[in-house]
Design a protein around this motif. Structure first.
Motif, PDB file in Angstrom:
ATOM      1  N   THR A 125      10.430  -9.968-115.622  1.00  0.00           N
ATOM      2  CA  THR A 125       9.157  -9.871-116.328  1.00  0.00           C
ATOM      3  C   THR A 125       8.699  -8.423-116.438  1.00  0.00           C
ATOM      4  O   THR A 125       8.781  -7.648-115.476  1.00  0.00           O
ATOM      5  CB  THR A 125       8.060 -10.680-115.607  1.00  0.00           C
ATOM      6  N   ALA A 126       8.179  -8.079-117.626  1.00  0.00           N
ATOM      7  CA  ALA A 126       7.519  -6.795-117.839  1.00  0.00           C
ATOM      8  C   ALA A 126       6.097  -7.067-118.312  1.00  0.00           C
ATOM      9  O   ALA A 126       5.885  -7.859-119.237  1.00  0.00           O
ATOM     10  CB  ALA A 126       8.266  -5.959-118.868  1.00  0.00           C
ATOM     11  N   ALA A 127       5.120  -6.430-117.678  1.00  0.00           N
ATOM     12  CA  ALA A 127       3.716  -6.608-118.039  1.00  0.00           C
ATOM     13  C   ALA A 127       3.194  -5.338-118.694  1.00  0.00           C
ATOM     14  O   ALA A 127       3.398  -4.233-118.173  1.00  0.00           O
ATOM     15  CB  ALA A 127       2.886  -6.932-116.799  1.00  0.00           C
ATOM     16  N   TYR A 128       2.524  -5.513-119.834  1.00  0.00           N
ATOM     17  CA  TYR A 128       1.934  -4.394-120.566  1.00  0.00           C
ATOM     18  C   TYR A 128       0.425  -4.581-120.541  1.00  0.00           C
ATOM     19  O   TYR A 128      -0.122  -5.412-121.257  1.00  0.00           O
ATOM     20  CB  TYR A 128       2.474  -4.370-121.994  1.00  0.00           C
ATOM     21  N   VAL A 129      -0.242  -3.799-119.697  1.00  0.00           N
ATOM     22  CA  VAL A 129      -1.680  -3.959-119.461  1.00  0.00           C
ATOM     23  C   VAL A 129      -2.368  -2.648-119.829  1.00  0.00           C
ATOM     24  O   VAL A 129      -2.689  -1.823-118.974  1.00  0.00           O
ATOM     25  CB  VAL A 129      -1.969  -4.341-117.992  1.00  0.00           C
ATOM     26  N   SER A 130      -2.566  -2.455-121.120  1.00  0.00           N
ATOM     27  CA  SER A 130      -3.216  -1.237-121.601  1.00  0.00           C
ATOM     28  C   SER A 130      -4.642  -1.544-122.033  1.00  0.00           C
ATOM     29  O   SER A 130      -4.969  -2.669-122.412  1.00  0.00           O
ATOM     30  CB  SER A 130      -2.428  -0.648-122.774  1.00  0.00           C
ATOM     31  N   ASP A 131      -5.496  -0.530-121.963  1.00  0.00           N
ATOM     32  CA  ASP A 131      -6.888  -0.639-122.405  1.00  0.00           C
ATOM     33  C   ASP A 131      -7.630  -1.758-121.689  1.00  0.00           C
ATOM     34  O   ASP A 131      -8.029  -2.757-122.277  1.00  0.00           O
ATOM     35  CB  ASP A 131      -6.934  -0.798-123.922  1.00  0.00           C
ATOM     36  N   THR A 132      -7.778  -1.548-120.399  1.00  0.00           N
ATOM     37  CA  THR A 132      -8.532  -2.487-119.579  1.00  0.00           C
ATOM     38  C   THR A 132      -9.358  -1.704-118.566  1.00  0.00           C
ATOM     39  O   THR A 132      -8.946  -0.631-118.109  1.00  0.00           O
ATOM     40  CB  THR A 132      -7.596  -3.471-118.861  1.00  0.00           C
ATOM     41  N   GLU A 133     -10.516  -2.227-118.256  1.00  0.00           N
ATOM     42  CA  GLU A 133     -11.389  -1.602-117.262  1.00  0.00           C
ATOM     43  C   GLU A 133     -11.566  -2.554-116.097  1.00  0.00           C
ATOM     44  O   GLU A 133     -11.850  -3.738-116.295  1.00  0.00           O
ATOM     45  CB  GLU A 133     -12.745  -1.241-117.873  1.00  0.00           C
ATOM     46  N   HIS A 134     -11.378  -2.034-114.895  1.00  0.00           N
ATOM     47  CA  HIS A 134     -11.517  -2.872-113.710  1.00  0.00           C
ATOM     48  C   HIS A 134     -12.979  -3.189-113.445  1.00  0.00           C
ATOM     49  O   HIS A 134     -13.893  -2.519-113.935  1.00  0.00           O
ATOM     50  CB  HIS A 134     -10.914  -2.154-112.494  1.00  0.00           C
TER      51      HIS A 134
END
Length: 295
Positions: A173-182
């Motif tokens: 699995t590859a996860a692409y998690v761009s443009d997110t604020e915690h």
């Protein structure tokens, strides 16, 4: 180009956020905005169309005809501004399936890509593109499947809305998690879902904690996260390799070198995204396990 069926690789064509920043101080990490390519089980998947998409397009000219899938996280400029300069899209015989969620104002991804190419913003309209373009409105949390390749998505905390992607094939699995604020008080369940047990997590770490929380120039509410939060997510989700992505245009090579050192101390199996970097989850027999060449 016929892709190798037994292959799962990730290629970085644009790693910046906000705006391209070419120049002598960004040579090693690159100045192009967001564009990631995955070659998975015989399918070519492209994520986001920042200015890195133009560079990918020049590479693809050597491998036509092209049949690829282009997924957008959202349509802020740094994720679509390379699309009008994507040369293979102008060439008959190529085919691109294009995917994106409907925006809060009801605009489809086709509307948004078309609108940025209309007068007075751009001289050549989208309809001039000679390739076959098939637009698809995707639904949040509804997976897409190509043969045995599964592409899942989940909403991210970002102004104007965005989604992240999770690509799975053959147990990898590859996860692409761009443009997110915690969030200040908890981890985002959607981000944890995308990242859970991933071989690679590509995460929006535009800022450091000090920049994000600066009393005079706070970045709270701007829609981006920090490398410290990336490390927290990677540990909580049992991620194998963490890739720091969406570099701020003000962060030069020297600054990113220092960030990379700090990240490596906190999470040893980590990398700073840079243009030309390639990662291999499943390699063709003749390929090395990891290379810095996107060919």
């Amino acid at each position: 180009m016929s892709l190798t069926q037994q292959q799962f690789t990730v290629h970085f064509w644009g790693v910046r956020g906000s705006i391209p920043c070419p120049g002598p101080e960004t040579v090693r990490y690159g100045g192009n905005t967001s564009c990631i390519e995955m070659r998975v089980g015989g399918h070519r998947l492209i994520f986001d169309g920042g200015t890195g998409l133009r560079v990918l397009g020049q590479y693809l000219l050597r491998h036509m005809p092209i049949d690829a899938h282009l997924f957008f996280t959202h349509s802020h400029w740094d994720h679509i501004q390379g699309f009008p300069f994507f040369t293979p899209a102008f060439i008959p015989g190529n085919k691109f399936n294009i995917y994106g969620c409907i925006a809060p104002n009801g605009e489809t991804i086709e509307n948004r890509l078309n609108n940025q190419m209309l007068h007075p913003n751009f001289p050549v309209p989208l309809k001039v593109m000679g390739s076959t373009l098939v637009f698809n409105d995707i639904q949040v949390n509804k997976p897409i499947k190509f043969d045995d390749v599964i592409i899942e998505n989940a909403p991210l905390n970002h102004p104007g809305e965005a989604v992240g992607y999770r690509v799975s094939w053959e147990g990898h699995t590859a996860a692409y998690v761009s443009d997110t604020e915690h969030y200040p008080d908890r981890m985002d369940e959607n981000v944890l879902f995308l990242a859970q047990d991933a071989d690679v997590m590509i995460y929006d770490a535009t800022y450091t904690d000090a920049e994000y929380n600066h009393p005079k120039t706070s970045k709270v509410g701007w829609g981006h996260s920090t490398w410290q939060e990336a490390v927290k997510v990677a540990k909580a989700a049992n991620v194998k390799k963490l890739v720091i992505f969406h570099h701020d245009p003000l962060h030069n090579d020297e600054f990113l070198d220092k960030v990379g050192e700090d990240v490596a101390q906190a999470f040893p199996d980590s990398l700073m995204a840079r243009e030309g970097l390639s990662l291999t989850l499943i390699a063709p027999a003749s390929d090395p396990p990891e290379t810095e060449n996107s060919d």
